[in-house]
Scaffold this motif. Sequence first.
Motif, mmCIF file in Angstrom:
data_model
loop_
_atom_site.group_PDB
_atom_site.id
_atom_site.type_symbol
_atom_site.label_atom_id
_atom_site.label_comp_id
_atom_site.label_asym_id
_atom_site.label_seq_id
_atom_site.Cartn_x
_atom_site.Cartn_y
_atom_site.Cartn_z
ATOM 1 N N VAL A 44 7.582 5.974 -0.705
ATOM 2 C CA VAL A 44 7.926 4.609 -0.546
ATOM 3 C C VAL A 44 6.590 4.075 0.414
ATOM 4 C CG1 VAL A 44 10.153 5.094 -0.195
ATOM 5 C CG2 VAL A 44 8.854 5.425 1.579
ATOM 6 N N GLY A 45 6.592 2.368 0.577
ATOM 7 C CA GLY A 45 5.676 1.943 1.127
ATOM 8 C C GLY A 45 4.684 1.199 0.195
ATOM 9 N N GLY A 46 3.914 0.174 0.866
ATOM 10 C CA GLY A 46 2.874 -0.594 0.024
ATOM 11 C C GLY A 46 1.899 0.302 -0.743
ATOM 12 N N GLY A 47 1.215 0.974 -0.099
ATOM 13 C CA GLY A 47 0.469 1.816 -0.698
ATOM 14 C C GLY A 47 0.834 2.366 -2.024
ATOM 15 N N ALA A 48 1.865 3.223 -1.721
ATOM 16 C CA ALA A 48 2.611 3.887 -3.012
ATOM 17 C C ALA A 48 2.736 3.199 -4.118
ATOM 18 C CB ALA A 48 3.828 4.243 -2.811
ATOM 19 N N ARG A 49 2.560 1.573 -4.157
ATOM 20 C CA ARG A 49 2.792 0.909 -5.383
ATOM 21 C C ARG A 49 1.355 0.855 -6.373
ATOM 22 N NH1 ARG A 49 5.390 -2.796 -1.602
ATOM 23 N NH2 ARG A 49 7.461 -2.471 -1.652
ATOM 24 N N VAL A 50 0.241 1.272 -5.671
ATOM 25 C CA VAL A 50 -0.870 1.226 -6.451
ATOM 26 C C VAL A 50 -0.711 2.380 -7.340
ATOM 27 C CG1 VAL A 50 -3.319 1.750 -6.150
ATOM 28 C CG2 VAL A 50 -2.009 0.653 -4.203
ATOM 29 N N ILE A 51 -1.389 2.038 -8.803
ATOM 30 C CA ILE A 51 -1.006 2.861 -9.846
ATOM 31 C C ILE A 51 -1.738 4.033 -9.887
ATOM 32 C CG2 ILE A 51 -1.266 3.120 -12.247
ATOM 33 C CD1 ILE A 51 1.139 1.459 -11.305
ATOM 34 N N TYR A 85 -5.657 -1.332 1.538
ATOM 35 C CA TYR A 85 -5.973 -1.731 0.157
ATOM 36 C C TYR A 85 -6.106 -3.238 0.085
ATOM 37 C CZ TYR A 85 -4.757 2.775 -1.628
ATOM 38 O OH TYR A 85 -4.657 4.243 -1.575
ATOM 39 N N THR A 86 -5.056 -4.049 0.760
ATOM 40 C CA THR A 86 -5.226 -5.464 0.761
ATOM 41 C C THR A 86 -6.492 -5.825 1.422
ATOM 42 O OG1 THR A 86 -2.818 -5.509 1.045
ATOM 43 C CG2 THR A 86 -3.976 -7.528 1.577
ATOM 44 N N ALA A 87 -6.976 -5.252 2.491
ATOM 45 C CA ALA A 87 -8.142 -5.527 3.112
ATOM 46 C C ALA A 87 -9.392 -5.487 2.365
ATOM 47 C CB ALA A 87 -8.392 -4.549 4.430
ATOM 48 N N ARG A 88 -9.248 -4.277 1.637
ATOM 49 C CA ARG A 88 -10.458 -4.184 0.730
ATOM 50 C C ARG A 88 -10.676 -5.251 -0.697
ATOM 51 N NH1 ARG A 88 -12.461 1.340 0.030
ATOM 52 N NH2 ARG A 88 -12.652 1.930 2.227
ATOM 53 N N LEU A 89 -9.391 -5.702 -1.015
ATOM 54 C CA LEU A 89 -9.511 -6.690 -1.930
ATOM 55 C C LEU A 89 -10.035 -7.965 -1.397
ATOM 56 C CD1 LEU A 89 -9.094 -7.434 -4.810
ATOM 57 C CD2 LEU A 89 -6.525 -7.546 -4.445
#
Length: 634
Positions: free
Chosen positions: A153-160, A49-53
């Motif tokens: 858990v994890g970074g991707g799980a924070r995406v709404i 997700y970070t790479a896409r942004l």
Amino acid sequence: MSSFSTWEPHPPRYSLHSTVSQKKKGVLDLGNIKLLSTQWSEFVGGEDYTARLAHHLAKKFEEKHGTDLTKEDRVMERLRGFAKKAKEVLTANSETIVFMETLYNDIDFKVTVSREEFEEMCADLIEKTLEPVRAALTESKLKMKNVDALEVVGGGARVISVQDKLNQFFRKGVSHSLNGDESIALGAALHAATLSPMFRVRSFNLDDAYPFGIEFVVSGTGDTAEKSYTLFKKGGSVGVKRFVNIPRTEDFHITLKYTDDTIPREFPADGRIAQFHFKNVQESMKDFSEALEKDKDAKTKVRIGFELTSAGMLRLHSAQASLEQTVLVPIPAEREQKTNDTATEEDLKTDEQKKETEQKAEEVKYKEEKKVTKINIEYDVNSFTLPALSEDQLKEMRTRMESFERIETARQLIAKSRNELESRVYATQSLLYDEEFEPFYVEEESAKLSEVLTASDDWLMETDEDPSVTADDYKKKLQEIDALAQPIKERKEEVNKRAEQVDACKSLFKLTRGLVAEMETNSPHITEEERNNLLNAVSSTEQWIDEQMEKQKATPLNQAPIVTSTEIQTQCAKIEPLTMFLVNKPKPPPPATPAQEEDKNAETEVPKEPTPEEPTEEHPSQSEEAATPEKDEL
């Protein structure tokens, strides 16, 4: 339960794992957890997700300034840092402004990103989130109604949008009871402590599942073709052993490989893990030839043991050629224990009866037992996953590790210097708003210090995650702040320290004067001149302190002090050695009495010797005694 964990292909990415846990009687048994399924995807983690942004920001920059930043590695690294912050902000906000100062060629760049825009560019990633979830449910043979809780858990799980997608699929709320940044590390530490004999922890049993299927292929002979057998099935337990019996009398080899449906992406297409070449099978069987000739029912085989450790490591732990025979083993005769009664009965038997009893005792009974003879088999291993490293490769890896250690040490130093600077900035800012410090600085000092603090705070925000900033850069900023703030702190500290030191000196002066008064009465061996010298030293020091303190009272608190507590302490310290000299001065011995004088004179009187001017007279008695010869002793 859905969780994110790290998977490390090249380059490293974050992967989505879907894991289903079991409940018993409606209550989750944390002491006994069974893993039913594990699935993942290497392309839907937080880093994706970070790479896409980041690429979206690069595209916006290219549209405005005509430069493709994706070809600039250093700039893209900075963009990923800004994209990561923006992604986290969009978790709680509908939009955010990304401002990047001097992003490229001294160009400042600002762009607004909305959550809707971010979800649109990541739509395919969000959709892929459900793929491993569906696969985990299918493999575990669970239905939707069997799932009681969903933990992410994890970074991707924070995406709404990811949370919304999971909510819609499971028709229940996503739980965030675990700390996503710590849960994986804490779980690994707990499991390691459970396995280690060095720690005592509460009972915690984890029945882990192996996410791959392992099979072995036995090489063929002239009459038989290769055969494949399942060794460890996918989803099976770890920490188990399997033994394989192979009816071979010649050398052969076994190939271990992943099953076709579980071959990892970075493995070769054939999925081969390792090949074992068993070398001395034929020689070992020759040792059994004599036994085989005597016993046609004897059987030979090769027995190989594999172990799948609790850590998921596969190893061959034994390889033996065995000969299995059925042999007759004598049964030990039971001997009767003689008592007094039986001895009497034996004595009553006839000779013929005794002989018959002895013959029966000599008859031996046998029973059948299996006898297994084992011989260890030598083998060579050819690994297809971890080839042996050459000396040059090992040397290169050591060099790289040393380089990593230097980089890590520098990184830790930079982090420590940055934290120290941040703490100093916030602490000094609070100083300017503290009423207690207000009398100790002038307006020009306050304005200059406030300007430096604001500039340092802005610089910290701009250089966050900037790899070009060194520890020396943070130290220079810190020294710049201390050069302005330290004099203000010292002025305030000196007010209290100076007053305390003056009180200490006054007490010392009072004590010294009292000692001098006692010396006049009780220590007559200390002269008046010595006492006056000490009193004069005390008076002159006291007068100097009073004069300096009067000047200090006339000086504003926001100016440099006239006298410091250290200077006052130095002056007072001169009194103590003078006082101790008089206190430790030895007393003279008391005067002697008349009787003591006479005894002393008697002890010290010496007979007067004649002088040449006064010749001595010789008495007759003395001369006669001297001339009388010695008598013989009887």
